[in-house]
Design a protein around this motif. Sequence first.
Motif, short mmCIF file in Angstrom:
data_model
loop_
_atom_site.label_atom_id
_atom_site.label_comp_id
_atom_site.label_asym_id
_atom_site.label_seq_id
_atom_site.Cartn_x
_atom_site.Cartn_y
_atom_site.Cartn_z
N ASN A 139 0.54 -1.28 -0.12
CA ASN A 139 -0.03 -0.12 -0.02
C ASN A 139 0.89 1.13 -0.12
OD1 ASN A 139 -2.50 1.41 -0.08
ND2 ASN A 139 -2.47 1.71 2.28
N VAL A 140 1.87 1.54 -0.82
CA VAL A 140 2.86 2.43 -0.71
C VAL A 140 2.05 3.34 -1.60
CG1 VAL A 140 4.88 1.23 -0.98
CG2 VAL A 140 3.83 1.90 -2.97
N ASP A 141 2.04 4.76 -1.25
CA ASP A 141 1.58 5.98 -1.87
C ASP A 141 2.75 6.84 -2.58
OD1 ASP A 141 2.43 6.93 0.34
OD2 ASP A 141 0.54 7.83 1.24
N TYR A 142 4.11 6.67 -2.24
CA TYR A 142 5.04 7.23 -2.94
C TYR A 142 6.11 6.11 -3.53
CZ TYR A 142 3.63 11.85 -2.08
OH TYR A 142 2.75 13.06 -1.82
N VAL A 143 6.46 6.12 -4.65
CA VAL A 143 7.62 5.62 -5.21
C VAL A 143 8.76 6.48 -5.41
CG1 VAL A 143 8.41 3.92 -7.13
CG2 VAL A 143 6.13 3.55 -5.97
N VAL A 144 10.09 6.24 -4.78
CA VAL A 144 11.11 6.81 -5.11
C VAL A 144 11.86 6.32 -6.08
CG1 VAL A 144 13.36 7.97 -3.98
CG2 VAL A 144 11.02 7.76 -2.76
N LEU A 145 12.39 7.00 -7.29
CA LEU A 145 13.23 6.18 -8.24
C LEU A 145 14.80 6.41 -7.86
CD1 LEU A 145 11.49 7.30 -11.34
CD2 LEU A 145 11.31 5.26 -9.94
N GLY A 146 15.42 5.52 -7.58
CA GLY A 146 16.93 5.51 -7.29
C GLY A 146 17.69 5.32 -8.07
N CYS A 147 17.55 5.61 -9.38
CA CYS A 147 18.62 5.39 -10.71
C CYS A 147 18.15 6.41 -11.61
CB CYS A 147 18.27 3.82 -11.11
SG CYS A 147 19.47 3.61 -12.67
N SER A 148 19.01 7.04 -12.11
CA SER A 148 18.83 7.98 -13.13
C SER A 148 18.41 7.66 -14.41
CB SER A 148 19.96 9.02 -13.36
OG SER A 148 21.22 8.06 -13.73
N HIS A 149 18.37 6.29 -14.68
CA HIS A 149 17.92 5.53 -15.95
C HIS A 149 16.34 5.56 -15.72
CE1 HIS A 149 21.92 4.16 -16.65
NE2 HIS A 149 21.61 3.80 -17.86
N TYR A 150 15.86 5.67 -14.39
CA TYR A 150 14.48 4.93 -14.30
C TYR A 150 13.52 6.16 -14.61
CZ TYR A 150 16.36 1.04 -11.67
OH TYR A 150 16.90 0.05 -11.13
N PRO A 151 13.66 7.57 -14.54
CA PRO A 151 12.66 8.51 -15.27
C PRO A 151 12.07 8.28 -16.56
CG PRO A 151 14.46 9.72 -14.02
CD PRO A 151 15.03 8.21 -14.25
N TYR A 152 12.84 7.48 -17.35
CA TYR A 152 12.85 7.03 -18.73
C TYR A 152 11.52 6.17 -18.99
CZ TYR A 152 16.22 10.01 -20.84
OH TYR A 152 16.97 11.14 -21.34
N ILE A 153 11.26 5.37 -17.69
CA ILE A 153 10.01 4.51 -17.71
C ILE A 153 9.02 4.73 -16.68
CG2 ILE A 153 11.41 2.26 -18.56
CD1 ILE A 153 12.15 1.76 -15.57
N ILE A 154 8.90 6.25 -16.61
CA ILE A 154 7.82 6.79 -15.78
C ILE A 154 6.52 6.44 -16.41
CG2 ILE A 154 6.63 8.96 -14.68
CD1 ILE A 154 9.42 9.88 -13.69
N PRO A 155 6.27 6.50 -17.55
CA PRO A 155 5.10 6.29 -18.17
C PRO A 155 4.73 4.95 -18.06
CG PRO A 155 6.24 7.61 -19.63
CD PRO A 155 7.38 7.30 -18.63
N GLN A 156 5.42 4.10 -18.04
CA GLN A 156 5.24 2.57 -18.04
C GLN A 156 4.96 2.25 -16.73
OE1 GLN A 156 7.70 3.89 -19.66
NE2 GLN A 156 7.49 3.28 -21.69
N LEU A 157 5.47 2.96 -15.56
CA LEU A 157 5.29 2.72 -14.18
C LEU A 157 3.86 3.18 -13.51
CD1 LEU A 157 8.73 3.70 -12.53
CD2 LEU A 157 7.48 1.37 -12.30
N LYS A 158 3.68 4.36 -14.55
CA LYS A 158 2.23 4.91 -14.17
C LYS A 158 1.07 4.18 -14.55
CE LYS A 158 3.22 9.84 -13.89
NZ LYS A 158 3.09 11.05 -14.48
N GLU A 159 1.34 3.27 -15.74
CA GLU A 159 0.15 2.20 -16.10
C GLU A 159 0.10 1.36 -15.33
OE1 GLU A 159 -2.03 2.34 -18.91
OE2 GLU A 159 -1.26 4.49 -19.09
N ILE A 160 1.09 0.81 -14.55
CA ILE A 160 1.00 -0.40 -13.73
C ILE A 160 0.58 0.03 -12.17
CG2 ILE A 160 2.39 -2.24 -12.74
CD1 ILE A 160 4.13 -2.04 -15.42
#
Length: 263
Positions: A176-197
């Motif tokens: 039940n997390v309400d925040y996900v912190v991205l800890g790798c500078s590569h990961y912002p490129y997959i934010i659209p995919q994460l938002k879908e999931i």
Amino acid sequence: MNKNSPIGIFDSGVGGSSIWQEIHKHLPHEHTIYLADSKNAPYGNKSAEEITELSIKNTEKLLHLGAKLIVVACNTATTNAIVTLRQNYNIPIIGIEPAIKPAALKTVSKSIGILATKGTLSSALFSATTREFTKDISVVEIIGEGLVPLIEAGNLDGPEMISLLKKHTEPMISANVDYVVLGCSHYPYIIPQLKEILPKNVTIIDSGEAVARQTKTVLQSLDLLREEYTPPKLQFFTNAKTDTLKFLLKKYSEKISVENCDF
């Protein structure tokens, strides 16, 4: 160092170009040089000693190219090597850390997720930051195994990527997390995919804007902001193929140069 010298940026590959985009947005007149050490990506599976050696190599290259300030646009390199870099080089060095503090302060469910590399999650700096800000909060730490190679290959939304993201986010959703912190500078490129999931109530945080603001603040404090308003020189160097960098930065294609270079 002088005002007209470039900002130097390095990462273990193409991912830190997400940080470059924020820096260029906040400092559009600055010359920049970006090093993508894709030949040695990912750093997250290497020892602290190896990560430090690679970070020194990249720093030396940027100094040779005349950088006035260096941004370590890699969470793993920051958490493992930035202390050594600052001890050994007389130049402003800015790092990038997972944005744990804002997530911990804003969470309502008192449960946050952190998606990062093994090298970041196992570092002393990361552990200290997490302890400081998450005393009464549940933290789900997930190693993003396999994500960096896919991003390096430009595979952002293929079935393999979606399958991996579903696997990595399942424990977060269950907690039940309400925040996900991205800890790798590569990961912002997959934010659209994460938002879908992820569920709609989950906020995704990365560190790019904070790093850009800090870069501007440091340059202002040292009176090193570029004053010339001719178009800036925006150089990208990679020691692997140039295809993925060109793909990720295609909206800047008329302004930037992307070259192969051994370093």
